[in-house]
Motif scaffolding. Structure first.
Motif, PDB file in Angstrom:
ATOM      1  N   LEU A   1      -4.246   4.777  -6.758  1.00 37.45           N
ATOM      2  CA  LEU A   1      -2.853   4.513  -6.747  1.00 37.45           C
ATOM      3  C   LEU A   1      -2.898   4.347  -4.607  1.00 37.45           C
ATOM      4  O   LEU A   1      -2.113   4.220  -4.641  1.00 37.45           O
ATOM      5  N   SER A   2      -2.583   6.046  -4.806  1.00 35.70           N
ATOM      6  CA  SER A   2      -2.764   6.203  -3.358  1.00 35.70           C
ATOM      7  C   SER A   2      -3.711   5.034  -2.598  1.00 35.70           C
ATOM      8  O   SER A   2      -3.358   5.632  -1.164  1.00 35.70           O
TER       9      SER A   2
ATOM     10  N   ASP B   1      -7.237   7.000 -18.556  1.00 33.79           N
ATOM     11  CA  ASP B   1      -5.682   6.329 -18.887  1.00 33.79           C
ATOM     12  C   ASP B   1      -5.857   5.738 -16.821  1.00 33.79           C
ATOM     13  O   ASP B   1      -5.807   6.540 -16.454  1.00 33.79           O
TER      14      ASP B   1
ATOM     15  N   VAL C   1      -4.224   3.765 -15.279  1.00 29.72           N
ATOM     16  CA  VAL C   1      -3.789   3.866 -14.478  1.00 29.72           C
ATOM     17  C   VAL C   1      -2.496   5.120 -14.477  1.00 29.72           C
ATOM     18  O   VAL C   1      -2.376   5.464 -12.973  1.00 29.72           O
ATOM     19  N   TYR C   2      -1.996   5.645 -15.289  1.00 31.15           N
ATOM     20  CA  TYR C   2      -1.487   6.834 -15.405  1.00 31.15           C
ATOM     21  C   TYR C   2      -2.809   8.493 -15.549  1.00 31.15           C
ATOM     22  O   TYR C   2      -4.117   8.472 -16.088  1.00 31.15           O
ATOM     23  N   GLY C   3      -1.621   8.875 -15.009  1.00 31.16           N
ATOM     24  CA  GLY C   3      -2.201  10.364 -15.342  1.00 31.16           C
ATOM     25  C   GLY C   3      -3.036  11.395 -14.368  1.00 31.16           C
ATOM     26  O   GLY C   3      -2.628  10.639 -12.586  1.00 31.16           O
ATOM     27  N   ASP C   4      -4.043  11.898 -14.689  1.00 30.48           N
ATOM     28  CA  ASP C   4      -4.765  13.220 -13.016  1.00 30.48           C
ATOM     29  C   ASP C   4      -5.285  12.031 -12.745  1.00 30.48           C
ATOM     30  O   ASP C   4      -5.497  10.922 -13.125  1.00 30.48           O
TER      31      ASP C   4
ATOM     32  N   SER D   1       1.221   6.949  -6.827  1.00 30.89           N
ATOM     33  CA  SER D   1      -0.120   7.374  -7.066  1.00 30.89           C
ATOM     34  C   SER D   1       1.196   9.117  -7.140  1.00 30.89           C
ATOM     35  O   SER D   1       0.712  10.082  -8.082  1.00 30.89           O
TER      36      SER D   1
ATOM     37  N   LYS E   1       3.223  11.064 -15.902  1.00 33.57           N
ATOM     38  CA  LYS E   1       3.755  10.163 -17.229  1.00 33.57           C
ATOM     39  C   LYS E   1       3.855  11.671 -18.710  1.00 33.57           C
ATOM     40  O   LYS E   1       4.569  10.469 -19.646  1.00 33.57           O
ATOM     41  N   ARG E   2       3.679  12.095 -18.935  1.00 34.01           N
ATOM     42  CA  ARG E   2       2.351  12.975 -19.375  1.00 34.01           C
ATOM     43  C   ARG E   2       4.055  14.209 -19.959  1.00 34.01           C
ATOM     44  O   ARG E   2       3.995  14.259 -21.143  1.00 34.01           O
TER      45      ARG E   2
ATOM     46  N   SER F   1      -4.416   2.068  -3.490  1.00 30.93           N
ATOM     47  CA  SER F   1      -4.647   0.690  -3.983  1.00 30.93           C
ATOM     48  C   SER F   1      -6.319   0.145  -4.414  1.00 30.93           C
ATOM     49  O   SER F   1      -6.396  -1.057  -4.351  1.00 30.93           O
TER      50      SER F   1
ATOM     51  N   ALA G   1       2.813   8.892 -10.380  1.00 29.01           N
ATOM     52  CA  ALA G   1       2.001   8.314 -12.140  1.00 29.01           C
ATOM     53  C   ALA G   1       1.563   9.514 -12.928  1.00 29.01           C
ATOM     54  O   ALA G   1       1.659   9.219 -14.501  1.00 29.01           O
ATOM     55  N   PRO G   2       1.165  11.000 -12.059  1.00 28.71           N
ATOM     56  CA  PRO G   2       1.181  11.876 -12.851  1.00 28.71           C
ATOM     57  C   PRO G   2       2.416  12.423 -14.214  1.00 28.71           C
ATOM     58  O   PRO G   2       2.101  12.967 -15.049  1.00 28.71           O
TER      59      PRO G   2
ATOM     60  N   ASN H   1       2.822   1.500  -3.830  1.00 23.73           N
ATOM     61  CA  ASN H   1       0.784   2.444  -4.207  1.00 23.73           C
ATOM     62  C   ASN H   1       0.930   3.618  -4.283  1.00 23.73           C
ATOM     63  O   ASN H   1       0.110   4.612  -5.194  1.00 23.73           O
ATOM     64  N   ARG H   2       0.950   3.814  -2.945  1.00 25.73           N
ATOM     65  CA  ARG H   2       0.315   5.837  -2.273  1.00 25.73           C
ATOM     66  C   ARG H   2       2.468   6.321  -3.119  1.00 25.73           C
ATOM     67  O   ARG H   2       1.656   7.489  -3.525  1.00 25.73           O
TER      68      ARG H   2
ATOM     69  N   SER I   1       1.105  -0.992  -0.104  1.00 19.58           N
ATOM     70  CA  SER I   1      -0.125   0.345  -0.019  1.00 19.58           C
ATOM     71  C   SER I   1       1.047   1.260   0.266  1.00 19.58           C
ATOM     72  O   SER I   1       0.414   2.219  -0.678  1.00 19.58           O
TER      73      SER I   1
END
Lengths: 182, 294
Positions: free
Chosen positions: B184-185, B136, B138-141, A170, A176-177, B187, A173-174, A166-167, A163
């Motif tokens: 993700l934050s 998306d 998984v990714y992005g905003d 998170s 990526k762009r 899970s 993840a943004p 994943n935090r 967990s």
């Protein structure tokens, strides 16, 4: 044939960024050494052009509190995660090519600073922003997913709870762009 | 027959657009690049999703850089029925999904009660297409889900039974819009789908009734918690129309666990409550699904 051997020997000798190979061979003569970039004797890093530094370039706001820092076992744990991740990525045949011309000393330091800053473990980020640091790499989403897998493996090796992993993801993840450019 | 759009025409357009995409990408295809489990689990209707509920994810392991495929086989053991489905789905550049599934409902003793004969099996073919419109998973905003629209054209093989139970047509087409996001934050993966359908028991008992042949909006929700890269547990809820006079139809519920044995093989086990099916109430049982994805 001789120039090929020379070029190979030359390529194996040092890790300066790519220059014109014909010029490199001609300058490899012992009388006139090329003005090659010198690694900093203290940091071991190659010099880079100056740029403005800011924590905002880390690409994410840090976590509040000490929970995530502790989950990653502080700066020592973060350093182990970064080193394991870079080791795995640079040895992963699917993406190792990406790192060939990279200063891995600097990469380890700036990645550590970025992770440490985002995890609120007491660091300042001094690297470039995500868009300019990835502009010329030409990453595809598949490369990023492999990097994420390498990071997940490194975090698992550090025994960080899923967990918390994943935090942390998170926050990444943004990005990526800015990171995936093709 | 009040079809909104000719499904064959939709399929043709989708195949054409997919092949155009394939041609333009043919230079340097890169397959199998998705993160583990982010292709979801094929539904019993063949589309990429969560088992019973359809998601906006595109089947197969390929990202926008490649072409992926996924095949599934699912059995559901119920008190009065045996349900099986199997099918394949193709995912083109994480954009377009084409799928086919075959559903078989073995009525065992209920077949005798309904006058069909013991072990009479109801069948249907389902042809699906889905297009990812935005976002998306998984990714992005973190607040922007992956959004897709899709169609499922269903053709029951049991015209006589459909007519006997009061279904208006043995064929029908469902339309849906779906939003899926991995938060993700936390899970947590969440999905919400609205399906416009007139299917009776997903179409195994035909479509609509003498008094009602309109598409009605139905909801499919899934929520899943990621315990590890390989292991996810969750639940789903799916509302269904209740068109037929002779037999009540209930909403569906399941609790599932999905495990990625390898990058290519996912096994899913679930407790399912399918409610009343063709006069037999309390159809609660076990679902087991095996999926291979590339």
């Amino acid at each position: 044939m001789i120039s090929l051997i020379l070029a190979l020997a030359f390529a194996g000798m040092q890790d300066m960024p790519d220059t014109d190979s014909a010029q490199a061979v001609s300058e490899a003569a012992p009388e006139q050494p090329a003005p090659e970039p010198q690694r900093d004797p203290v940091t071991g890093e190659l010099p880079v052009d100056p740029y403005e530094m800011s924590d905002a370039h880390a690409g994410a706001t840090p976590f509040a509190g000490t929970g995530m820092r502790d989950a990653f076992h502080g700066q020592d744990g973060i350093r182990r995660v970064v080193n394991t991740m870079v080791d795995r990525a640079t040895n992963d045949p699917r993406i190792s090519e990406i790192f060939v011309s990279h200063d891995l000393v600097r990469l380890r330091r700036t990645l550590f600073e970025q992770f440490c800053y985002i995890l609120n473990a007491g660091c300042t980020y001094t690297g470039r922003d995500m868009a300019s640091s990835h502009r010329d790499i030409g990453l595809q989403i598949d490369d990023l997913n492999i990097l994420v897998e390498n990071l997940q493996a490194a975090m698992a090796q550090e025994k960080i709870s899923f967990s918390a992993q994943n935090r942390f993801l998170s926050k990444l993840a943004p990005m990526k762009r800015d990171v995936v450019t093709r | 027959m009040n079809r909104l759009i000719d499904p064959v025409r939709i399929a043709c357009i989708l195949v054409l657009s997919a092949s155009t995409l394939a041609t333009s990408h043919a230079q340097d295809l890169r397959n199998g690049g998705k993160l583990l489990l982010t292709n979801g689990v094929s539904t019993i209707e063949g589309s990429g999703g969560g088992g019973l509920a359809t998601w906006s994810t595109i089947a197969g392991n390929a990202t926008q850089e490649g072409i992926g495929a996924q095949a599934h086989g699912t059995v559901i053991e119920l008190p009065d029925y045996n349900w099986t489905s199997y099918g394949i789905a193709l995912g083109f550049f994480d954009r377009v999904e084409l799928s086919y599934a075959r559903q078989n409902l073995d009525t065992i003793d209920i077949g005798t009660a309904l006058g069909l004969g013991r072990g009479y099996t109801l069948n249907q073919d389902i042809f699906g297409a889905k297009v990812r419109l935005a976002g998306d998973a998984v990714y992005g905003d973190s607040m922007m889900p992956q959004i897709a629209v899709g169609v499922q054209h269903k053709r029951s093989s049991d015209d006589a039974v459909v007519a006997a139970v009061g279904g208006a047509s043995p064929n029908g087409t469902d339309f849906y819009v779906s939003a899926t996001k991995l938060f993700l934050s936390h899970s947590v993966l969440a999905n919400a789908t609205v399906r416009f359908t007139k299917a009776n028991q997903t179409g195994l008992l035909g479509f609509g009734s003498a008094t009602d042949t309109s598409h009605k909006p139905q909801f499919e929700g899934s929520i899943a918690y990621q315990l590890s890269r390989r292991f996810v547990v969750g639940g789903e809820y799916r509302t269904k129309p209740d068109n037929l006079a002779i037999a009540r139809e209930d909403d569906w519920v399941d609790l599932f666990a999905a495990y990625a044995l390898t990058r290519n093989v996912t096994v899913t086990a679930a407790y399912v409550d399918l409610g009343s099916i063709a006069t037999a109430d309390k159809q609660r049982g076990a679902l087991l699904s095996l999926q291979a994805a590339f």
